[in-house]
Scaffold this active site. Structure first.
Site, PDB file in Angstrom:
ATOM      1  N   GLY A  46      -1.611 -18.212  62.434  1.00  0.00           N
ATOM      2  CA  GLY A  46      -1.137 -19.570  62.675  1.00  0.00           C
ATOM      3  C   GLY A  46      -2.189 -20.620  62.401  1.00  0.00           C
ATOM      4  O   GLY A  46      -1.926 -21.613  61.707  1.00  0.00           O
ATOM      5  N   HIS A 267      -2.318   2.844  70.767  1.00  0.00           N
ATOM      6  CA  HIS A 267      -3.723   2.986  70.376  1.00  0.00           C
ATOM      7  C   HIS A 267      -4.380   4.113  71.157  1.00  0.00           C
ATOM      8  O   HIS A 267      -4.244   4.178  72.377  1.00  0.00           O
ATOM      9  CB  HIS A 267      -4.453   1.665  70.637  1.00  0.00           C
ATOM     10  CG  HIS A 267      -5.778   1.575  69.968  1.00  0.00           C
ATOM     11  ND1 HIS A 267      -6.837   2.367  70.343  1.00  0.00           N
ATOM     12  CD2 HIS A 267      -6.221   0.806  68.951  1.00  0.00           C
ATOM     13  CE1 HIS A 267      -7.875   2.076  69.564  1.00  0.00           C
ATOM     14  NE2 HIS A 267      -7.524   1.132  68.718  1.00  0.00           N
ATOM     15  N   ARG A 332      -4.730   6.117  63.921  1.00  0.00           N
ATOM     16  CA  ARG A 332      -4.386   5.914  65.329  1.00  0.00           C
ATOM     17  C   ARG A 332      -3.179   6.721  65.786  1.00  0.00           C
ATOM     18  O   ARG A 332      -3.181   7.305  66.863  1.00  0.00           O
ATOM     19  CB  ARG A 332      -4.106   4.435  65.562  1.00  0.00           C
ATOM     20  CG  ARG A 332      -5.355   3.619  65.445  1.00  0.00           C
ATOM     21  CD  ARG A 332      -5.098   2.150  65.595  1.00  0.00           C
ATOM     22  NE  ARG A 332      -6.371   1.447  65.540  1.00  0.00           N
ATOM     23  CZ  ARG A 332      -6.506   0.138  65.542  1.00  0.00           C
ATOM     24  NH1 ARG A 332      -5.432  -0.631  65.596  1.00  0.00           N
ATOM     25  NH2 ARG A 332      -7.688  -0.415  65.502  1.00  0.00           N
TER      26      ARG A 332
END
Lengths: 652, 258
Positions: A46, A267, A332
């Site tokens: 953003g 994770h 992961r």
């Protein structure tokens, strides 16, 4: 049915982006200031987008729910950012980064998007270094690198264990410069509560000022959402407490398709859950797996013993055993699932049995404590604060936790949703990571989208819109959207219930974690969908929200976000149920390799590894809202691979 | 364990505030301080009372959103951590804990323990950046930065912008915050062209926001969750003096193009 056109340019993969930039219509400099663009969110995607669009000359309005754009949760990313610079001369290239990312995502991302990401990765590092991001350096003054999961080259740039913070502050500084020169108008404490769609195009948003409770309408020629992922649907996660899915969810309810919601990242290295009061989980950076070795005892009886007393021969360094080529740097999704498997076998450690060791004894012996402290000191300190244990002396205890969502709003190659005029960047879109994201790739994608991709593609849409002709805020669509926001607020505040939104959020999180977590089954998902539906009914009957509408009211903010998570959680499970294959972070127990499969016998994968079904599921699932109480519509975008062959994903 | 909380409650900026006392329910010593407040708030909400408003977000010590003066000290009893990283094991069963907002003229109160710290952003707008347009950067390894400089710049750059330095200072000075930013950019070769303009603009804005002057008591450094050194204030003062002596840089004759 929605129309999904991915708008992938024709031509050879490596030239698509160049060609596309040339063929995209431009807006002449004098007209740019006549276009107003709303950017919601000020994380990496953003703030980099808002700053860059303002530099180009557009009138930019940036909205954040925080008190300052610098607080967005990108700030918490620890490990690093990938780029195909090949400064280490270890064989890296744009093509290798592209391939690693496609393979890391288990062949469920779009080739063209991922290749573009790898191409612009090198520009990101240049941009950030020029802004003064204090990347780690070698003594000669050159940039330093380290390695991350899923890659066999060192291409990760970092700033101690605070890379996300430093990159965000870099993007924030660019934003500040453009706020100061009038290019960006910054709206803080401003939460987007609805998207305004006029004649099928996104033309504005409805915002609540969190300090005063005031609801306002904002029009624009295009709306950009960079509002992050939806992992807090799980309640316990590594996200910030305020991270929420309200902006993307309400856009979904206005017609934007939601892509692959079931692709969520758990994770592997987080501090294990310790009690019911817990409000969040803390990540220990993947970079620790460069030097830390993951193990559990071979024997169940050893699990409660002091790890120092367990002989080397009684330890199972299971990642090194199962994936010798990548070892502790397995991606992961694979590392998380392996941790779950050993814990399910009863070999987990710690009070709850849901934990594995991450051991630095070898690294300290090899490098000395000083070097380990220099590399990871802040992470060890953080671990100590939370657990009261000294990881220099005894191994860390870790367990997988909800961390990131690869799914998100569907976008085409221009990052535009199926709703024209609505653009979605960073974690909020679905586009680049397929079914699993590699470490140090989220920062790369956020900044790629914001600095380089959107600023080049948005003009293609704006050129189809006449300058200075955006709908005014007294348009009926604005009025309707504002009324819809007011209705939800009134309903929440006037509900004379007995339970807090937070208690419902906890219950929802437990349901999703149990039924749509690291291992998913048909029966479990069906049950999850039923239970979430029941919980949602309870929510609207029994939720109790304190305070008033016209003031700072954290209960009210939270109540609206939890209501959206209730609906999103169901879509997540629905997507997981429909995808009858395993891929990346989406593991369906029914679809896994067994010892009878040829790939196992050839030594490519282990029994229990995820098994894709490319013949049936090589597509993006883009869910379309069909109205209250109706089942969402499934749209499919086929994944057509021109360059890479979808193959067995092997890390052995 | 259980504790007694004396908490500052104030409905809004223009209504008077007061301390209110709350007994905590049974707590787990491994809870964070904010999780303790969550639990107290759930109880308040269940009793039909309004929960205590407090700022928080990442809860891992990096976003700078959390604040609170705990027993007179911003971010609580420990050195080098934010309130969100303070755990109940740091307190004893039966303790009375006083919880107040960060107080400074430049931080107007919003509600209860929440204050408005946008003044810090406005200081950043004044000059906390290197002016580099997207796409205009040279190859990153063309800019060599000695490791010592990069490391020192990083020490300064890790400021989380929480404002504890202001809350701790008897003059409510923001010098440590501004010094961290000025030093981070001033230590790097990329930051040199705007170095003097930057320090002047940021210090002027700091003064305009109503932050007090620095009398070098060091209380800011003592409470800083990132342990940012007072040395950076000395570094900034030197740059500021140099900027005053140099004045506004004049354009070089004959360098203008058509």
């Amino acid at each position: 049915m929605a129309t999904l056109n991915s708008n992938i340019p024709a031509g050879p993969l490596a030239q698509k982006w160049e060609h596309h930039k040339f063929s995209t219509k431009l807006i002449n400099p004098a007209n740019k200031r006549k276009y107003k663009i709303i950017v919601v969110g000020a994380g990496l995607a953003g703030s980099s987008a808002a700053a860059t669009l303002a530099e180009l000359g557009y009138e930019v309005h940036n909205f954040v729910f925080h008190d300052s754009p610098r607080r967005a949760h990108s700030v918490a990313a620890q490990g690093g950012i990938n780029a195909a610079k090949n400064y280490q001369n270890d064989g890296d290239s744009v093509h290798r980064l592209f391939y690693d990312t496609i393979k890391g995502g288990d062949f469920r991302a779009r080739e063209a998007n991922v290749h573009r990401l790898a191409e612009v990765s090198v520009n990101i590092i240049d941009q950030c270094a020029a802004q003064g991001v204090p990347f780690a350096r070698e003594y000669g003054g050159l940039l330093d690198n380290r390695s991350f999961g899923g890659a066999q080259v060192s291409r990760t740039f970092y700033a101690r264990g605070q890379t996300g913070q430093q990159l965000l502050l870099g993007a924030y500084s660019a934003l500040c410069r453009n706020i100061a020169n009038g290019g960006v108008k910054s709206h803080t404490h401003a939460e987007m509560l609805d998207l305004v769609v006029v004649d099928g195009h996104a033309k504005g948003i409805i915002v609540r000022n969190l300090q005063t409770g005031e609801i306002t309408r904002h029009n624009a020629d295009a709306v950009v959402l960079a509002t992050g992922g939806y992992g807090n649907a799980y309640n316990l996660s590594t996200y910030a407490r305020g991270s929420n899915a309200t902006a993307i969810w309400r856009a979904y309810k206005r017609g934007a398709c939601f892509g692959n919601p079931c692709y969520t990242q758990i994770h592997p290295t987080c501090i294990p859950v310790s009690g019911d009061y817990q409000s969040k989980l803390t990540l220990m950076s993947e970079s620790l797996r460069n030097d830390g070795r993951v193990w559990v005892p071979k024997k169940k009886d050893d699990c409660k013993r002091n790890p120092a007393d367990i002989a080397e021969s009684d330890r199972d360094y299971y990642l090194e055993r199962m994936y010798p080529a990548f070892g502790n740097l397995a991606p992961r999704d694979i590392a998380s699932r392996a941790a779950k498997v050993v814990c399910d076998e009863g070999r987990g450690i710690g009070e709850t049995g849901l934990g594995v060791y991450l051991d630095f004894a070898d690294a300290i012996k090899r490098l000395g404590e000083g070097k380990v402290r220099e590399r990871y000191g802040n992470l060890f300190a953080m671990y100590h604060e939370i657990t009261n244990e000294d990881a220099y002396q005894t191994p860390m205890r870790i367990y997988p936790a909800m961390h990131y969502t690869m799914g998100g709003l569907w976008v085409d190659y221009n990052l535009m949703s199926n709703l024209p005029g609505l653009f979605v960047l960073g974690e909020a879109n679905f586009s680049d990571h397929g079914a699993n994201r590699l470490g140090a790739s989220a920062l790369m994608q956020g900044l790629a989208d914001g600095y380089f991709v959107l600023p080049a593609t948005i003009s293609g849409y704006l050129a189809t819109q006449k300058p200075d002709k955006r709908p005014a805020t007294d348009n009926a669509a604005f009025k309707q959207a504002e009324e819809s926001v007011q209705t939800i607020t009134k309903r929440l505040l006037n509900n004379k219930g007995s339970r807090t939104p937070a208690s419902f959020h906890k219950a929802l999180g437990k349901l999703i974690w149990e039924h749509c977590g690291m291992a998913r089954t048909k029966a479990g998902l069906e049950r999850g969908i039923k239970l979430i539906g029941e919980l949602r009914e309870q929510y609207w009957k029994h939720v109790k929200v304190a305070g008033e509408a016209g003031e700072w009211n954290q209960s009210l903010e939270n109540a609206g976000r939890v209501a959206d998570f209730m609906e999103l959680g169901e879509l997540l499970c629905r997507d997981a149920l429909h995808r009858e294959e395993s891929c990346g972070g989406h593991f369906r127990e029914e679809y896994q390799y067994t010892k009878n499969d040829a790939e196992v016998q050839q030594g490519l994968v282990n029994p229990g590894d995820v098994k894709r079904r490319d013949d049936v599921f090589a597509y993006v699932a883009a869910w379309e809202y069909a109205g209250e109480g109706k089942a969402p519509v499934l749209n499919k975008e086929p994944l057509v691979y021109e360059e890479v062959k979808m193959s067995t994903r092997s890390y052995k | 364990m259980k504790v007694t909380l004396k908490v500052w409650r104030q409905k809004s900026r223009n209504t008077p505030g007061e301390f209110k006392t709350y007994e905590s329910p049974a707590l787990n010593p491994n809870m964070s301080f904010l999780e303790m407040l969550d639990v107290v708030n759930e109880e308040l909400a269940n009793r039909g009372e309004e929960p205590i408003a407090f700022d928080h977000d990442c809860r891992e010590g990096i976003c700078g959103t959390c604040s609170l003066v705990i027993d007179g000290k911003p971010h609580g009893p420990h050195q080098g951590v934010a309130t969100c990283q303070t755990y109940m094991r740091s307190f004893k069963n039966g303790d009375e804990i006083v919880v107040e907002p960060f107080r400074a003229r430049a931080f107007p109160l919003v509600k209860d323990l929440v204050v408005d710290r946008k003044a810090l952003d406005r200081i950043q707008h004044a000059g906390g950046f290197i002016s580099v347009r997207t796409g205009s950067a040279p190859d990153a390894n063309n800019i060599l930065v000695p490791k010592e400089n990069a490391d020192l710049a990083m020490d300064a750059a890790q400021c989380i912008g929480c404002g504890a330095c202001v809350a701790a200072c008897k003059n409510a000075s923001a010098m440590l915050f501004v010094a961290a930013k000025v030093s981070h950019l001033g230590l790097l070769p990329q930051g040199q062209p705007e170095r003097h303009r930057r320090v002047k603009a940021m210090v002027d804005q700091m003064d305009a926001e109503g932050f007090g002057g620095c009398t070098v008591t060091g209380s800011c450094e003592a409470v800083c969750p990132k342990e940012i050194s007072l040395d950076f204030i000395a570094r900034m003062n030197r740059d500021y003096a140099a900027a005053l002596i140099r004045g506004e840089p004049k354009p070089i004759a004959g360098s203008g193009a058509g």
